[in-house]
Scaffold this active site. Structure first.
Site, mmCIF file in Angstrom:
data_model
loop_
_atom_site.group_PDB
_atom_site.id
_atom_site.type_symbol
_atom_site.label_atom_id
_atom_site.label_comp_id
_atom_site.label_asym_id
_atom_site.label_seq_id
_atom_site.Cartn_x
_atom_site.Cartn_y
_atom_site.Cartn_z
ATOM 1 N N THR A 1 0.866 -1.179 0.000
ATOM 2 C CA THR A 1 0.000 0.000 0.000
ATOM 3 C C THR A 1 0.905 1.232 0.000
ATOM 4 O O THR A 1 1.578 1.513 0.986
ATOM 5 C CB THR A 1 -0.920 0.007 1.230
ATOM 6 O OG1 THR A 1 -1.687 -1.194 1.248
ATOM 7 C CG2 THR A 1 -1.870 1.200 1.191
ATOM 8 N N LYS B 1 -7.349 1.050 -3.220
ATOM 9 C CA LYS B 1 -6.919 0.463 -1.949
ATOM 10 C C LYS B 1 -6.936 1.505 -0.836
ATOM 11 O O LYS B 1 -7.417 1.244 0.287
ATOM 12 C CB LYS B 1 -5.521 -0.136 -2.118
ATOM 13 C CG LYS B 1 -4.790 -0.457 -0.821
ATOM 14 C CD LYS B 1 -5.482 -1.518 0.008
ATOM 15 C CE LYS B 1 -4.604 -1.869 1.210
ATOM 16 N NZ LYS B 1 -5.245 -2.837 2.110
ATOM 17 N N LYS C 1 -0.154 5.739 8.453
ATOM 18 C CA LYS C 1 0.474 5.942 7.137
ATOM 19 C C LYS C 1 -0.553 5.869 6.018
ATOM 20 O O LYS C 1 -0.587 6.727 5.129
ATOM 21 C CB LYS C 1 1.562 4.883 6.939
ATOM 22 C CG LYS C 1 2.310 4.942 5.616
ATOM 23 C CD LYS C 1 1.763 3.985 4.552
ATOM 24 C CE LYS C 1 1.924 2.539 4.931
ATOM 25 N NZ LYS C 1 1.473 1.643 3.812
#
Length: 300
Positions: free
Chosen positions: A95, A170, A239
């Site tokens: 990711t 995502k 994050k």
């Protein structure tokens, strides 16, 4: 003839994924920043550097923690960009930011490689059980060639067009997960303060209007107010929320709920809870409601 694959990154997600590829009879080479984990992938061959792992392979898969880790493995002096054969394909399953995804697409195209962004939905137990949902984005021909790899790793794919669009999908999926956790945290905190049994309320929600796995699984964590051990670390969740906010800013679309969750996560980390699951920011919601951040006797 077996397809040769380099798998780079044997963390909590990468390790079970590499095992599944080896079990599926691919010729797997592995590299990990911390040496020694390759022994946990029976049948795989260990490589000393990312470049060495990629010599002569058809595919290189990366499953790494963040943008700097991916940049180092791809563009570093022993990185895969220079070592990957022409015509081979890098499948990036981490990711990452949409900006880095665009850079990877351009760099691999210039080097004569394919590039597929293929982030996944699923925790380590889903990776172990080949139950991941995979979001591939890239050239149709590359995705078709990679189909046996995806079949060995997950239970289904949702092609998203380009690599940056797969990356964005995502990030937005993760945003929806934390937005759901935020809503559960608020609603169940009110219930607990009002002496309405949160467990019974969750049973009502999941048995009627909100019966998704996200609500069921994270709702139970919120009810129990137990955030260790982490299935997905809070710092990594922060994050991802930051990446979603950055991607939204790029297109001029606000994510105000994302900003709220980011601040809750920062507060939780400031309170010393780096070991919490990413759902652990609910502890801040509980504290604001005058409830103990974790239940009596729970890990904290």
């Amino acid at each position: 003839m077996r397809t040769t694959i380099a798998f780079l990154g044997l963390g909590s997600m990468g390790l079970p994924m590499a095992r599944n590829l080896a079990r599926a009879d691919f010729d797997v080479r592995v590299w990990n920043r911390t040496p020694g984990r390759s022994k946990d992938v029976p049948g795989a061959r260990s490589a000393p550097t990312p470049a060495a792992a990629c010599e002569g392979v058809a595919f290189a898969l990366t499953m790494l923690a963040n943008d700097p880790a991916v940049e180092g493995v791809v563009f570093g002096p022993d990185g895969i960009l220079a070592a990957l054969p022409r015509g081979a394909c890098h499948i990036g399953m981490s990711t990452i930011s949409t900006a880095l995804c665009r850079r990877l697409s351009e760099a691999h195209a210039a080097a004569g490689h394919g590039f597929i962004a293929a982030p996944v939905f699923g925790r380590p137990e889903a990776a172990e059980g080949r139950q991941l949902w995979i979001l591939p984005g890239g050239a149709d021909a590359d995705i078709a060639r990679a189909a046996p790899i995806f079949a060995a790793l997950g239970k289904g794919t949702f092609p998203m067009g380009t690599a940056p669009k797969a990356t964005l999908a995502k990030l937005l999926g993760n945003f929806l997960i934390v937005a759901t956790i935020e809503s559960l945290g608020e609603a169940l905190a009110v219930a607990e303060k009002a002496e309405l049994d949160p467990a019974k309320l969750l049973e009502l929600f999941t048995g009627t209007l909100f019966g998704s796995p996200v609500v069921q699984n994270y709702g139970q964590r919120v009810v129990d107010a137990v955030f260790e051990p982490a299935g997905f670390q809070l710092a990594l969740g922060l994050k991802d929320v930051n990446l979603a906010l950055r991607a939204a800013e790029e297109v001029g679309a606000p994510l105000p709920l994302g900003s709220l969750v980011r601040d809750r996560m920062l507060t939780t980390l400031a309170h010393g809870h780096a070991r919490y699951d990413w759902s652990g920011f609910v502890s801040v919601i509980r504290d604001a409601a005058g409830l103990p951040p974790v239940r009596t006797g729970a890990a904290g």
